[in-house]
Design an enzyme around this catalytic site. Structure first.
Site, PDB file in Angstrom:
ATOM      1  N   TRP A 102      -3.304   1.177  -0.511  1.00  0.00           N
ATOM      2  CA  TRP A 102      -3.124   0.948   0.905  1.00  0.00           C
ATOM      3  C   TRP A 102      -3.978   1.253   1.882  1.00  0.00           C
ATOM      4  O   TRP A 102      -4.277   0.562   2.662  1.00  0.00           O
ATOM      5  CB  TRP A 102      -1.571   1.502   1.242  1.00  0.00           C
ATOM      6  CG  TRP A 102      -0.861   0.451   0.271  1.00  0.00           C
ATOM      7  CD1 TRP A 102       0.036   1.290  -0.691  1.00  0.00           C
ATOM      8  CD2 TRP A 102      -0.152  -0.738   0.088  1.00  0.00           C
ATOM      9  NE1 TRP A 102       0.711   0.116  -1.296  1.00  0.00           N
ATOM     10  CE2 TRP A 102       0.710  -1.061  -0.825  1.00  0.00           C
ATOM     11  CE3 TRP A 102      -0.737  -1.972   1.018  1.00  0.00           C
ATOM     12  CZ2 TRP A 102       1.075  -2.270  -1.191  1.00  0.00           C
ATOM     13  CZ3 TRP A 102      -0.352  -3.116   0.799  1.00  0.00           C
ATOM     14  CH2 TRP A 102       0.457  -3.462  -0.257  1.00  0.00           C
ATOM     15  N   ASP A 171      -1.180   5.442   8.886  1.00  0.00           N
ATOM     16  CA  ASP A 171      -0.359   4.697   8.227  1.00  0.00           C
ATOM     17  C   ASP A 171       0.837   5.436   7.564  1.00  0.00           C
ATOM     18  O   ASP A 171       0.475   6.060   6.516  1.00  0.00           O
ATOM     19  CB  ASP A 171      -0.912   3.910   6.962  1.00  0.00           C
ATOM     20  CG  ASP A 171      -0.084   2.978   6.255  1.00  0.00           C
ATOM     21  OD1 ASP A 171       1.062   2.964   6.414  1.00  0.00           O
ATOM     22  OD2 ASP A 171      -0.696   2.054   5.352  1.00  0.00           O
ATOM     23  N   LYS A 195      11.346   0.995   4.094  1.00  0.00           N
ATOM     24  CA  LYS A 195      11.278   2.169   3.074  1.00  0.00           C
ATOM     25  C   LYS A 195      12.272   3.320   3.368  1.00  0.00           C
ATOM     26  O   LYS A 195      13.321   3.356   2.456  1.00  0.00           O
ATOM     27  CB  LYS A 195       9.979   2.816   3.069  1.00  0.00           C
ATOM     28  CG  LYS A 195       8.578   1.699   3.149  1.00  0.00           C
ATOM     29  CD  LYS A 195       8.596   1.205   1.828  1.00  0.00           C
ATOM     30  CE  LYS A 195       7.397   0.698   1.765  1.00  0.00           C
ATOM     31  NZ  LYS A 195       6.932  -0.184   0.333  1.00  0.00           N
TER      32      LYS A 195
END
Length: 360
Positions: A102, A171, A195
């Site tokens: 990511w 992030d 999440k």
């Protein structure tokens, strides 16, 4: 109704009492007689809920009073572009730390808008650790330093934020609200909700207004942080149902005792799985060095790799959902976000021990 244990990497499990509250309020939001999916986002009942949600975010995460709390659409993928579009206004360079899938995706997206420098990477060691970050390698003229707090595919995590002489961007998609984070040490934190804190459709952005200036030319209104902040994230119709679930999740987080309590539980859950993997005599393997292992995502594989598929099949039959590894890494993965209970992890441990006994 019998429900499987849900270890999905996202959208992830929700607490049962939140699911039941959604069910009970689905046809009647705040006494209006209509669903939250039907009500105007500018109506007083929804605006009152939005204000309470903003206040809850600030309480739960100890957000500095001058920071903007934005609830945006598009997920982290959109933030990969929205951040450089807004922050590369004076410098044409941004620094990125490369720790897995990511962070790589974020850096690649930013390359469309300016120069990207990878100032540290653990690629050469197979993403088994957080790389050493030498402050002298950071470009002091860069617009910001970006890092991915938790890599969901590789399963490694920062224990503390990097020290940066330039604005720090995080992030935190897969870890926000699962562990303490010093918001004031960052200038921008972003995380999609699906999440640890809700469902897909809303992305939380915590933003220090001091780093804002005019965005790059041709940046659409909807992607301009300053405009979104001025409009309180209501420039256009938001994902009202996702906002609503986020609000309920914040209430749940506070009911269970807050992030500190959840963090202790999350550490216990991950420790249980790592100890099982490490004591399996090489049957189960996790390649991340112990100091850098994630408490949110536990990737592993079986030494005899042809057993990975059988493991997923048997797990599904026995009520364990979402254990297939990320498509980029293969293998297996247990995502143990906030709503995954300790009982669920203990049950998975028993299944893993039995699978090893019968196939090892």
């Amino acid at each position: 109704m019998s429900r499987p244990f849900n270890f999905s990497a996202g959208p992830s499990a929700l607490p049962m009492d939140v699911l039941l509250q959604i069910r009970d309020e689905l046809l009647d939001f705040a006494g209006t007689g209509v669903s939250v999916m039907e009500i105007s986002h500018r109506s007083q009942p929804f605006m009152d809920f939005a204000h309470r949600t903003d206040a809850a975010v600030r309480r739960v995460l100890a957000v500095p009073t001058d920071y903007h709390v934005l609830l945006l659409q598009g997920g982290s993928y959109l933030q990969f572009s929205q951040i450089p579009m807004n922050l590369l206004h004076q410098a044409n360079t941004a620094d990125y730390i490369h720790t897995g899938l990511w962070s790589e995706q974020a850096a690649n997206a930013a390359k469309q808008y300016g120069n990207v420098e990878i100032v540290a990477s653990s690629y050469e060691t197979g993403f088994d650790r957080i790389p050493e970050i030498n402050e002298s390698n950071i470009n002091r003229d860069a617009a910001y330093l970006h890092y991915t707090e938790n890599e969901t595919a590789q399963g490694l995590q920062f224990s503390k934020p990097p020290v940066s002489p330039i604005p720090l961007v995080c992030d935190a998609c897969s870890s926000l609200m699962s562990k303490p984070i010093d918001v004031s040490a960052h200038d921008l934190i972003y995380a999609s909700a699906q999440k640890n804190m809700g469902i897909a459709g809303v992305t939380l952005v915590l933003l220090n207004p001091a780093i804002l200036d005019r965005p790059l030319a041709n940046t659409p209104q909807a992607l301009d942080f300053s405009i979104q902040a001025k409009k309180k994230s209501l420039l256009n119709t938001p994902s009202t149902f996702s906002w609503y679930v986020l609000g309920l999740m914040l209430e749940w987080i506070e009911r269970v005792g807050g992030i500190e309590v959840l963090h202790k539980i999350n550490k216990k859950k991950s420790q249980l799985l790592y100890e099982l993997i490490d004591s399996s005599d090489g049957f189960y393997i996790n390649n991340v060095l112990p100091d850098y292992r994630s408490i949110n995502n536990v990737p592993f594989h079986i030494a005899e790799t042809d057993l990975d598929i059988l493991f997923v099949e048997e797990a599904q039959k026995n009520g364990f959902h979402g254990l297939k590894g990320h498509q980029s890494t293969g293998g297996l993965r247990a995502s143990i976000y906030n709503a995954v209970t300790l009982d669920a992890v203990q049950a998975l441990g028993e299944f893993m021990r039995e699978f090893k006994r019968t196939h090892g």
